[in-house]
Structure formats: structure tokens, C-alpha cells
Design a protein around this motif. Structure first.
Motif, mmCIF file in Angstrom:
data_model
loop_
_atom_site.group_PDB
_atom_site.id
_atom_site.type_symbol
_atom_site.label_atom_id
_atom_site.label_comp_id
_atom_site.label_asym_id
_atom_site.label_seq_id
_atom_site.Cartn_x
_atom_site.Cartn_y
_atom_site.Cartn_z
ATOM 1 N N UNK A 173 0.817 -1.214 0.000
ATOM 2 C CA UNK A 173 0.000 0.000 0.000
ATOM 3 C C UNK A 173 0.850 1.263 0.000
ATOM 4 N N UNK A 174 2.044 1.182 0.585
ATOM 5 C CA UNK A 174 2.934 2.343 0.623
ATOM 6 C C UNK A 174 3.697 2.533 -0.684
ATOM 7 N N UNK A 175 3.645 1.551 -1.565
ATOM 8 C CA UNK A 175 4.362 1.635 -2.834
ATOM 9 C C UNK A 175 3.510 2.369 -3.877
ATOM 10 N N UNK A 176 4.133 2.653 -5.004
ATOM 11 C CA UNK A 176 3.410 3.309 -6.102
ATOM 12 C C UNK A 176 3.003 2.307 -7.182
ATOM 13 N N UNK A 177 3.159 1.026 -6.900
ATOM 14 C CA UNK A 177 2.913 0.005 -7.908
ATOM 15 C C UNK A 177 1.432 -0.394 -7.975
ATOM 16 N N UNK A 178 1.079 -1.077 -9.041
ATOM 17 C CA UNK A 178 -0.280 -1.576 -9.239
ATOM 18 C C UNK A 178 -0.399 -2.950 -8.568
ATOM 19 N N UNK A 179 -0.653 -2.936 -7.274
ATOM 20 C CA UNK A 179 -0.700 -4.184 -6.512
ATOM 21 C C UNK A 179 -2.132 -4.651 -6.320
ATOM 22 N N UNK A 180 -2.269 -5.938 -6.088
ATOM 23 C CA UNK A 180 -3.529 -6.529 -5.644
ATOM 24 C C UNK A 180 -3.206 -7.558 -4.575
#
Length: 219
Positions: free
Chosen positions: A153-160
Motif C-alpha cells: 500500500x505504501x508503494x506506487x505500484x499496481x498491486x492486488x
């Protein structure tokens, strides 16, 4: 389509690997011991690393468009108080490495298997299971899934983050119920590993549930 799959020798990881190859997706995997994989395929590339070495991870992530992780904190048996096989921060330490390398390679998509019962969903799981999480070694995995999600959540990536309910080993394909944010619709209690794998690959192919944590169960 090419992914790095972490956790390919685990029970859920094997399902993801098999289904990905059947769907024509090229797969890189990083495993501790290649002999545990017991699979040869023209679209499969195997990297070996005892401790998920940063340089090996970087090589395995080259030219991939996503990282999929089914890693978990493993125990020596399914007995809740069985000793841990992996370090307590294995998931969060690994995802930290992945996030740094992904940023350097401009790789944006990361999908991980988490668990129903982490963070705000803790209040929704059965009381007896909360008791086990608090008092047995099952809890180590839940705590590290939480740390892993915080890092994503703290990253700028497109995570799921996919949060399956109780896992079974049935192979039959069933409709999947998704629950996001407001706990509606209420999830069921079980889902098969094969259906978790099917959903994970669907999320990858459709680029859905970006920057979301989604609970999945069988409808």
C-alpha cells in the motif's frame, strides 16, 4: 505475457503454475531446490536460490510484466503449533526486495496471496480461528501477510492482495464471490486452491482490483 511466480512449489503455487502454462503464459519461477518442482515445460524458466537472493530475483524479473506471489510462512506440518520452517518476516522481507527491483525495472504489476482475517477483516473470521491465530504458530503467517500488505500500500505500484477464505484441495471449478471494503456480499467459508489460482490469473489478465485487497470465496 510473462510472469515471475514466487511460491511455485507450494500447494497453491503449483495450481497457479499449471494453469498459467496451460493458458499459454510464460513463467519464470525462483525455487530453493529445482528437484522439488518436478516439471519441464518450454514456457517455464527456473531460477534456483536458497534465500531468494536479490540478484537472482532481479534476473528472474527481467522482461516480466507482473510478479505473482503465493508465498506463505510455512510450518513443518499442518498442526497449528508446529515449528516454523521459514523466518517470521519471510513474506515482508521478500516483498521489500521485489518492490525495489520492480521500481528499477519499471515493472508495475504485483499480485500476492494474502489471507482473510488480516487487518480490518480480523473481526469477520470465526472466533475460534481468531483464538488460533493469537495462540498458535498460524499467527506468524497472518502477521507477516499484514506487514506485506502495508508495504504494498505504501508503494506506487499496481498491486492486488487476494485474501482467500479457508483453503481446500478440491479441483472442481465454481463461481467465485468477491468481497471488497464493506464486507458485502458476505464471504463464504471455503474456496479451493484451484479456484484461487484461477482467480489470481484472471486478475492478472484483466488488470482488475488494482490497489485493492479483495476477499474471495466460493459462491
Amino acid at each position: 505475457m510473462k510472469i515471475l511466480l514466487l511460491g511455485a512449489t507450494g500447494r497453491t503455487g503449483r495450481e497457479v503454475l499449471s494453469q498459467a502454462l496451460d493458458a499459454g503464459i510464460s513463467v519464470n519461477v525462483v525455487v530453493r531446490n529445482q528437484r522439488k518442482l518436478k516439471l519441464v515445460h518450454s514456457a517455464l524458466t527456473v531460477f534456483e536460490s536458497e534465500v531468494l537472493d536479490r540478484e537472482v530475483l532481479r534476473n528472474a524479473m527481467q522482461d516480466c510484466d507482473a510478479v505473482l506471489s503465493t508465498l506463505n510462512i510455512s510450518r513443518y506440518s499442518d498442526f497449528p503449533w508446529s515449528s516454523l520452517r521459514t523466518p517470521e518476516a519471510f513474506l515482508s522481507n521478500t516483498i521489500q526486495k521485489v518492490l525495489v527491483i520492480a521500481a528499477a525495472l519499471n515493472l508495475k504489476r504485483i499480485i500476492v496471496i494474502s489471507a482473510w482475517g488480516v487487518h480490518e477483516t480480523r473481526q469477520d473470521i470465526p472466533f475460534w480461528f481468531r483464538w488460533l491465530i493469537d495462540r498458535s504458530n498460524i499467527g506468524a503467517g497472518y502477521r507477516d501477510h499484514e506487514r506485506q500488505e502495508i508495504l504494498l500500500k505504501a508503494s506506487s505500484l499496481d498491486w492486488t492482495a487476494i485474501r482467500p477464505v479457508g483453503l481446500t484441495n478440491f479441483k472442481r471449478e465454481k463461481l467465485i464471490r468477491t468481497t471488497v471494503n464493506d464486507n458485502k456480499p458476505k464471504p463464504g467459508l471455503l474456496i479451493s486452491r484451484s479456484n484461487v489460482a484461477r482467480f489470481m490469473l484472471q486478475v492478472y489478465r484483466t488488470h482488475s482490483f488494482v490497489r485493492q485487497a479483495v476477499i474471495i470465496s466460493e459462491a
